[in-house]
Design a protein around this motif. Structure first.
Motif, PDB file in Angstrom:
ATOM      1  N   ILE A 183     -14.526  -9.235  -5.826  1.00 11.23           N
ATOM      2  CA  ILE A 183     -13.451  -9.672  -5.220  1.00 11.23           C
ATOM      3  C   ILE A 183     -11.725  -9.283  -5.719  1.00 11.23           C
ATOM      4  CG2 ILE A 183     -12.406 -12.056  -4.139  1.00 11.23           C
ATOM      5  CD1 ILE A 183     -15.225 -13.422  -4.912  1.00 11.23           C
ATOM      6  N   LEU A 184     -11.748  -9.285  -6.478  1.00 10.08           N
ATOM      7  CA  LEU A 184     -10.264  -8.621  -6.989  1.00 10.08           C
ATOM      8  C   LEU A 184     -10.223  -7.885  -6.484  1.00 10.08           C
ATOM      9  CD1 LEU A 184      -7.818  -9.122  -8.255  1.00 10.08           C
ATOM     10  CD2 LEU A 184      -8.718  -8.399 -10.183  1.00 10.08           C
ATOM     11  N   MET A 185     -10.937  -6.633  -6.478  1.00  9.34           N
ATOM     12  CA  MET A 185     -10.729  -5.201  -6.208  1.00  9.34           C
ATOM     13  C   MET A 185     -10.801  -4.314  -4.503  1.00  9.34           C
ATOM     14  SD  MET A 185      -9.679  -3.071  -8.877  1.00  9.34           S
ATOM     15  CE  MET A 185      -9.505  -4.468 -10.063  1.00  9.34           C
ATOM     16  N   ASN A 201     -10.196  -7.587  -2.840  1.00 15.43           N
ATOM     17  CA  ASN A 201      -8.857  -7.430  -2.804  1.00 15.43           C
ATOM     18  C   ASN A 201      -7.859  -6.810  -2.215  1.00 15.43           C
ATOM     19  OD1 ASN A 201      -8.502  -9.936  -1.448  1.00 15.43           O
ATOM     20  ND2 ASN A 201      -7.959 -11.116  -3.049  1.00 15.43           N
ATOM     21  N   GLY A 202      -7.258  -5.794  -3.697  1.00 18.24           N
ATOM     22  CA  GLY A 202      -6.431  -4.601  -4.012  1.00 18.24           C
ATOM     23  C   GLY A 202      -6.367  -4.069  -3.124  1.00 18.24           C
ATOM     24  N   LEU A 203      -7.514  -3.188  -2.266  1.00 21.22           N
ATOM     25  CA  LEU A 203      -7.988  -1.864  -1.523  1.00 21.22           C
ATOM     26  C   LEU A 203      -8.104  -2.940  -0.497  1.00 21.22           C
ATOM     27  CD1 LEU A 203      -9.232   0.790  -1.537  1.00 21.22           C
ATOM     28  CD2 LEU A 203     -11.724  -0.670  -0.963  1.00 21.22           C
ATOM     29  N   THR A 204      -8.312  -3.854   0.718  1.00 20.68           N
ATOM     30  CA  THR A 204      -7.675  -4.165   1.388  1.00 20.68           C
ATOM     31  C   THR A 204      -6.074  -4.294   1.935  1.00 20.68           C
ATOM     32  OG1 THR A 204      -9.764  -4.718   1.525  1.00 20.68           O
ATOM     33  CG2 THR A 204      -8.250  -6.267   3.518  1.00 20.68           C
ATOM     34  N   GLN A 205      -5.706  -4.616   1.101  1.00 20.29           N
ATOM     35  CA  GLN A 205      -4.259  -4.266   0.569  1.00 20.29           C
ATOM     36  C   GLN A 205      -3.220  -3.460   1.261  1.00 20.29           C
ATOM     37  OE1 GLN A 205      -2.426  -6.606  -2.818  1.00 20.29           O
ATOM     38  NE2 GLN A 205      -3.312  -8.927  -1.208  1.00 20.29           N
ATOM     39  N   ARG A 206      -4.110  -2.405   0.033  1.00 21.66           N
ATOM     40  CA  ARG A 206      -3.621  -0.707   0.201  1.00 21.66           C
ATOM     41  C   ARG A 206      -3.739  -0.422   1.486  1.00 21.66           C
ATOM     42  NH1 ARG A 206      -3.589  -1.907  -4.357  1.00 21.66           N
ATOM     43  NH2 ARG A 206      -1.888  -0.686  -6.407  1.00 21.66           N
ATOM     44  N   LEU A 207      -5.165  -0.758   2.131  1.00 20.06           N
ATOM     45  CA  LEU A 207      -5.832  -0.058   3.224  1.00 20.06           C
ATOM     46  C   LEU A 207      -4.730  -0.189   4.495  1.00 20.06           C
ATOM     47  CD1 LEU A 207      -9.729  -0.152   3.075  1.00 20.06           C
ATOM     48  CD2 LEU A 207      -7.822   1.545   2.647  1.00 20.06           C
ATOM     49  N   GLU A 208      -4.385  -1.632   4.719  1.00 24.12           N
ATOM     50  CA  GLU A 208      -3.632  -1.999   5.692  1.00 24.12           C
ATOM     51  C   GLU A 208      -2.589  -1.528   5.017  1.00 24.12           C
ATOM     52  OE1 GLU A 208      -3.139  -6.515   4.768  1.00 24.12           O
ATOM     53  OE2 GLU A 208      -5.405  -7.145   5.752  1.00 24.12           O
ATOM     54  N   GLY A 209      -1.712  -1.651   4.401  1.00 21.92           N
ATOM     55  CA  GLY A 209      -0.438  -0.655   3.936  1.00 21.92           C
ATOM     56  C   GLY A 209      -1.007   0.623   5.206  1.00 21.92           C
ATOM     57  N   ILE A 210      -1.899   1.572   4.906  1.00 18.54           N
ATOM     58  CA  ILE A 210      -1.662   2.593   4.911  1.00 18.54           C
ATOM     59  C   ILE A 210      -1.962   2.519   6.901  1.00 18.54           C
ATOM     60  CG2 ILE A 210      -3.337   4.609   5.237  1.00 18.54           C
ATOM     61  CD1 ILE A 210      -4.430   3.900   2.377  1.00 18.54           C
ATOM     62  N   ARG A 211      -2.875   1.437   7.215  1.00 16.01           N
ATOM     63  CA  ARG A 211      -2.745   1.486   8.787  1.00 16.01           C
ATOM     64  C   ARG A 211      -1.554   1.322   8.570  1.00 16.01           C
ATOM     65  NH1 ARG A 211      -5.397  -3.331   9.976  1.00 16.01           N
ATOM     66  NH2 ARG A 211      -3.107  -3.920   9.515  1.00 16.01           N
ATOM     67  N   ASN A 212      -0.249   0.524   8.957  1.00 18.99           N
ATOM     68  CA  ASN A 212       0.753   0.387   9.432  1.00 18.99           C
ATOM     69  C   ASN A 212       1.902   0.892   9.148  1.00 18.99           C
ATOM     70  OD1 ASN A 212      -0.701  -2.401  10.199  1.00 18.99           O
ATOM     71  ND2 ASN A 212       0.270  -3.641   8.467  1.00 18.99           N
ATOM     72  N   ALA A 213       1.503   1.658   8.072  1.00 15.13           N
ATOM     73  CA  ALA A 213       2.344   3.299   8.368  1.00 15.13           C
ATOM     74  C   ALA A 213       2.625   4.151   8.720  1.00 15.13           C
ATOM     75  CB  ALA A 213       2.107   3.863   6.586  1.00 15.13           C
ATOM     76  N   ALA A 214       0.980   4.332   9.370  1.00 17.86           N
ATOM     77  CA  ALA A 214       0.322   5.132  10.372  1.00 17.86           C
ATOM     78  C   ALA A 214       1.125   4.757  11.708  1.00 17.86           C
ATOM     79  CB  ALA A 214      -0.982   5.440   9.984  1.00 17.86           C
ATOM     80  N   VAL A 215       0.833   4.027  11.875  1.00 18.48           N
ATOM     81  CA  VAL A 215       0.989   2.799  13.083  1.00 18.48           C
ATOM     82  C   VAL A 215       2.232   3.258  13.759  1.00 18.48           C
ATOM     83  CG1 VAL A 215       1.202   0.914  14.839  1.00 18.48           C
ATOM     84  CG2 VAL A 215      -1.083   1.604  13.265  1.00 18.48           C
ATOM     85  N   ARG A 216       3.377   3.309  12.106  1.00 17.37           N
ATOM     86  CA  ARG A 216       4.538   3.413  13.029  1.00 17.37           C
ATOM     87  C   ARG A 216       5.223   4.245  12.907  1.00 17.37           C
ATOM     88  NH1 ARG A 216       8.191  -0.963  11.007  1.00 17.37           N
ATOM     89  NH2 ARG A 216       6.863  -2.191   9.853  1.00 17.37           N
ATOM     90  N   GLN A 217       4.885   5.248  12.385  1.00 20.73           N
ATOM     91  CA  GLN A 217       4.730   6.927  12.558  1.00 20.73           C
ATOM     92  C   GLN A 217       4.146   7.165  13.511  1.00 20.73           C
ATOM     93  OE1 GLN A 217       3.687   9.275   9.054  1.00 20.73           O
ATOM     94  NE2 GLN A 217       5.155   7.881   7.381  1.00 20.73           N
ATOM     95  N   HIS A 218       3.052   6.476  13.945  1.00 18.59           N
ATOM     96  CA  HIS A 218       2.739   7.308  15.250  1.00 18.59           C
ATOM     97  C   HIS A 218       3.217   6.679  16.397  1.00 18.59           C
ATOM     98  CE1 HIS A 218       0.429   6.748  19.017  1.00 18.59           C
ATOM     99  NE2 HIS A 218      -0.953   7.675  18.581  1.00 18.59           N
ATOM    100  N   ALA A 219       4.114   5.553  16.078  1.00 19.21           N
ATOM    101  CA  ALA A 219       5.327   5.011  17.319  1.00 19.21           C
ATOM    102  C   ALA A 219       6.794   5.762  16.975  1.00 19.21           C
ATOM    103  CB  ALA A 219       5.486   3.511  17.071  1.00 19.21           C
ATOM    104  N   ALA A 220       7.118   6.546  16.204  1.00 20.50           N
ATOM    105  CA  ALA A 220       8.114   7.259  15.793  1.00 20.50           C
ATOM    106  C   ALA A 220       8.153   8.336  16.143  1.00 20.50           C
ATOM    107  CB  ALA A 220       8.587   7.518  14.165  1.00 20.50           C
ATOM    108  N   GLN A 221       6.705   9.053  16.315  1.00 15.65           N
ATOM    109  CA  GLN A 221       6.304  10.289  17.061  1.00 15.65           C
ATOM    110  C   GLN A 221       6.163  10.209  18.906  1.00 15.65           C
ATOM    111  OE1 GLN A 221       3.244  12.595  14.691  1.00 15.65           O
ATOM    112  NE2 GLN A 221       4.014  12.452  13.297  1.00 15.65           N
ATOM    113  N   ARG A 222       6.406   9.104  19.017  1.00 16.10           N
ATOM    114  CA  ARG A 222       6.057   9.330  20.369  1.00 16.10           C
ATOM    115  C   ARG A 222       5.269   9.065  21.182  1.00 16.10           C
ATOM    116  NH1 ARG A 222      10.695   7.884  22.213  1.00 16.10           N
ATOM    117  NH2 ARG A 222      13.209   8.975  21.972  1.00 16.10           N
ATOM    118  N   GLY A 223       3.840   8.316  19.827  1.00 17.85           N
ATOM    119  CA  GLY A 223       2.117   8.541  20.683  1.00 17.85           C
ATOM    120  C   GLY A 223       1.952   7.411  21.773  1.00 17.85           C
ATOM    121  N   SER A 224       0.855   7.945  22.578  1.00 13.01           N
ATOM    122  CA  SER A 224       0.741   6.483  23.493  1.00 13.01           C
ATOM    123  C   SER A 224      -0.335   5.810  23.375  1.00 13.01           C
ATOM    124  CB  SER A 224       0.186   7.559  24.593  1.00 13.01           C
ATOM    125  OG  SER A 224      -0.948   7.495  24.166  1.00 13.01           O
TER     126      SER A 224
END
Length: 92
Positions: free
Chosen positions: A27-29, A31-54
């Motif tokens: 459970i502990l591991m 949780n930590g993995l889920t938080q990191r994966l969410e950070g990766i996904r959100n960073a990718a979404v943010r950069q997708h928007a910055a590059q004017r992804g549709s």
């Protein structure tokens, strides 16, 4: 390390031999993995928007409707990047 621990926990779950300590570690591991994966996904979404992804391409990648992808991206962009997003892009 976290991914390995979560996969080990998965094997224990499937084998049915996990102790409560094993389960707590899983459970502990996870949780930590889920938080990191969410950070990766959100960073990718943010950069997708910055590059004017549709929105359509984002929707396809997320497996959701275009309207849902638009709503999620717009909501994310209204916030400052989280610590996990910063970790994903900066490694800190």
């Amino acid at each position: 390390m976290r991914l390995g621990a979560v996969l080990h926990g998965l094997a224990q779950l499937r084998a049915g031999g996990a102790s409560t300590d094993d389960l707590a570690t899983t459970i502990l591991m996870a949780n930590g993995l889920t938080q990191r994966l969410e950070g990766i996904r959100n960073a990718a979404v943010r950069q997708h928007a910055a590059q004017r992804g549709s929105y359509s391409a984002l929707a396809s990648a997320m497996g959701v409707t275009r309207a849902t992808a638009q709503s999620r991206r717009d909501t994310l962009l209204k916030k400052e990047p989280s610590d996990r997003e910063k970790w994903a892009t900066d490694g800190d």
